[in-house]
Design an enzyme around this catalytic site. Sequence first.
Site, PDB file in Angstrom:
ATOM      1  N   TRP A  40       0.901  -1.418  -0.006  1.00  0.00           N
ATOM      2  CA  TRP A  40       0.068  -0.113   0.045  1.00  0.00           C
ATOM      3  C   TRP A  40       0.725   1.199   0.454  1.00  0.00           C
ATOM      4  O   TRP A  40       1.978   1.360   0.376  1.00  0.00           O
ATOM      5  CB  TRP A  40      -0.664  -0.003   1.367  1.00  0.00           C
ATOM      6  CG  TRP A  40      -1.880   1.097   1.725  1.00  0.00           C
ATOM      7  CD1 TRP A  40      -0.811   1.934   2.405  1.00  0.00           C
ATOM      8  CD2 TRP A  40      -2.605   1.663   1.354  1.00  0.00           C
ATOM      9  NE1 TRP A  40      -1.596   3.395   2.666  1.00  0.00           N
ATOM     10  CE2 TRP A  40      -2.908   2.849   1.488  1.00  0.00           C
ATOM     11  CE3 TRP A  40      -4.512   1.158   0.774  1.00  0.00           C
ATOM     12  CZ2 TRP A  40      -3.946   3.937   2.311  1.00  0.00           C
ATOM     13  CZ3 TRP A  40      -4.800   2.076   1.047  1.00  0.00           C
ATOM     14  CH2 TRP A  40      -5.140   2.879   0.739  1.00  0.00           C
ATOM     15  N   ASN A  42       0.473   5.153   0.524  1.00  0.00           N
ATOM     16  CA  ASN A  42      -0.302   7.015   0.174  1.00  0.00           C
ATOM     17  C   ASN A  42       0.180   7.848   0.047  1.00  0.00           C
ATOM     18  O   ASN A  42       1.392   8.164  -1.162  1.00  0.00           O
ATOM     19  CB  ASN A  42      -1.982   7.394   1.199  1.00  0.00           C
ATOM     20  CG  ASN A  42      -1.339   6.475   2.602  1.00  0.00           C
ATOM     21  OD1 ASN A  42      -0.728   5.606   3.467  1.00  0.00           O
ATOM     22  ND2 ASN A  42      -1.141   7.989   3.681  1.00  0.00           N
ATOM     23  N   ASP A  43       0.152   9.300   1.398  1.00  0.00           N
ATOM     24  CA  ASP A  43       1.285  10.799   0.860  1.00  0.00           C
ATOM     25  C   ASP A  43       2.301   9.878   0.154  1.00  0.00           C
ATOM     26  O   ASP A  43       3.352   9.433   0.671  1.00  0.00           O
ATOM     27  CB  ASP A  43       1.093  11.028   2.556  1.00  0.00           C
ATOM     28  CG  ASP A  43       0.053  11.702   2.864  1.00  0.00           C
ATOM     29  OD1 ASP A  43      -1.650  10.379   2.461  1.00  0.00           O
ATOM     30  OD2 ASP A  43      -0.283  11.606   4.127  1.00  0.00           O
ATOM     31  N   SER A 104       2.992  10.543   7.880  1.00  0.00           N
ATOM     32  CA  SER A 104       4.264  11.956   7.055  1.00  0.00           C
ATOM     33  C   SER A 104       5.363  12.951   7.057  1.00  0.00           C
ATOM     34  O   SER A 104       5.077  13.101   8.725  1.00  0.00           O
ATOM     35  CB  SER A 104       3.415  12.457   5.869  1.00  0.00           C
ATOM     36  OG  SER A 104       2.676  11.728   5.420  1.00  0.00           O
ATOM     37  N   ASP A 174       2.594  15.477  10.336  1.00  0.00           N
ATOM     38  CA  ASP A 174       3.080  16.178   8.625  1.00  0.00           C
ATOM     39  C   ASP A 174       3.934  17.523   8.121  1.00  0.00           C
ATOM     40  O   ASP A 174       3.764  18.098   7.944  1.00  0.00           O
ATOM     41  CB  ASP A 174       1.770  16.444   7.649  1.00  0.00           C
ATOM     42  CG  ASP A 174       0.308  15.172   7.632  1.00  0.00           C
ATOM     43  OD1 ASP A 174       1.299  14.167   8.427  1.00  0.00           O
ATOM     44  OD2 ASP A 174      -0.418  15.895   7.494  1.00  0.00           O
TER      45      ASP A 174
HETATM   46  C1  FRU Z   1      -2.999  11.639   4.893  1.00  0.00           C
HETATM   47  C2  FRU Z   1      -2.489  10.710   6.695  1.00  0.00           C
HETATM   48  C3  FRU Z   1      -1.314  11.750   7.064  1.00  0.00           C
HETATM   49  C4  FRU Z   1      -0.707  11.316   7.683  1.00  0.00           C
HETATM   50  C5  FRU Z   1      -0.849   9.910   6.686  1.00  0.00           C
HETATM   51  C6  FRU Z   1      -1.410   8.773   7.635  1.00  0.00           C
HETATM   52  O1  FRU Z   1      -3.924  11.022   4.326  1.00  0.00           O
HETATM   53  O2  FRU Z   1      -3.711  11.325   7.103  1.00  0.00           O
HETATM   54  O3  FRU Z   1      -1.753  12.967   7.204  1.00  0.00           O
HETATM   55  O4  FRU Z   1       0.478  11.869   8.482  1.00  0.00           O
HETATM   56  O5  FRU Z   1      -1.951  10.346   5.694  1.00  0.00           O
HETATM   57  O6  FRU Z   1      -0.856   7.453   6.660  1.00  0.00           O
END
Ligand code: FRU
Length: 499
Positions: A40, A42-43, A104, A174
């Site tokens: 997986w 994400n960011d 992140s 973040d």
């Molecule tokens: C944004 C988020 C961030 C966090 C991360 C966790 O998509 O929610 O705020 O750091 O994804 O995976």
Amino acid sequence: MEGFIESAPLVEARSYERRMETFVDPESRPVFHLSPRVGWMNDPNGFSFHDGKYHLFYQYNPYKATWAPMHWGHAVSEDLLTWEHLPAALAPDEPYDDLNGCFSGSAITLPDGRHLLLYTGVGQGPRRQDGSMSDCQVQCIAIGDGVDYQKYEGNPVIGTDALPEGSSIEHFRDPKVWRCDDGTYRCVVACQDSDGSGLILQFASEDCLHWEKLGVLVANEWRYGTMWECPDLFELDGQTVLLTSPMFMLPEGHDFYSGNGTLCIVGSYDEENKRLVEQTHATIDHGIDFYATQTVLTPDGRRVMVAWMQNWDSVTESSSYRWFGQMTVPRELHVRDGHLVQWPVRELEARRHDLVAHSDVPVEGTIELPGVRGRVIDLLVSVRPEQEGGTYDEFVIWFAQDDRFHCSLRYRPITGTLKINRIHAGSRRAYVHHRKCDVAGAPTSLDLRLVMDRHSVEVFVNGGTQTMTMTIPTDLSADAITFFARGKVVMDVEKYDLA
Ligand code: FRU
């Protein structure tokens, strides 16, 4: 790296991804967009230029194509388009700071040449009233050589004591770091105020290890959603720009939609009060699958942004592959008349080949053009009314099309709305499948650039003044493109295949 001690969870993640990446079918991946080594994504995290290469890290669960306690995946590139996977950089392995996830963050090269990662560690907070355990988010550091990263013994470098009174310790994350002209450092971090609305805090440091609070850079005050995730602050074209991704937005016309969205604030920076003076507010991308942007300053001075080409609100389709999630194409940014302009990095042009061009093509009803098809293409379409000063009812491009399925982009000059649509693209789930955007000035002539990479399309409207990004579930065999006009238009079309 000399003296580097790999923790057991990192050893496990690195050995798992090495073994399992061989089972990922390369044909299932995008060609020039970064996708996770396995599992997986994400960011985007830690987007930086270090030791002659671009580094792009990402929120990562190697073990499954679903979210779980976050690792940092890692890839490098020389041209922002050809990515080489490196071993996972971070695993959740610090009992007090990040056992529930390495969330992140960002990266910077220190004056001694080491690469520093500033990330959110998610540890355990106190027991909640309902008996469950809460999270506690703090900002942590890992320093490395571009491959191996050692967590800093002084973590956390920004603890929950830096939060304004009453703010949630479960939502403090973040960090985005940058170096100032005088050699000191700043970072912005998102948090949630005592009333649940979002705050962006700013911190300063001489050495990137010891941080001092500068206060609230900007408060959301219940405008544009609740918490603002993934903030990024930079100067561009004489203005100050804040990019952020608000959670739980309310819709506003075709500018913002409910759910997780994105926001660009253009303004100026008040150094005396350490505040952002806001001038304009706009969504960053009007499409469906776009969230959590991050930028890098390239060695030749370009501000380049990537985003997760997905959105929490559209992560409902399970992956049939061993991976899920991809980044957008890196986009060069500019500010024009107080608004953000985005354009695919110029490196993409070097990937173009086999141009098919048709000019002054009259369209009334449906037409196909010889040689214009594909799913890994750069397609430029300019459309105008047949008669100068005239108009038409609508103009449509159907793409990723076969006898059964299609996506579409439909423009109506009367209202100035451009609609992207994947209702008939093969999804059997009822999540968001179309979005609209009001094209600035509702012109009758329109320039569209569609960058497609197998299962995605990124639309750049009128030189990138607006964009619409969407993933496409349809099989790759659906590669036809047709054009339709109700009324009479004339168009120019250029199509390149992308290597
Ligand atoms: C944004 C988020 C961030 C966090 C991360 C966790 O998509 O929610 O705020 O750091 O994804 O995976």
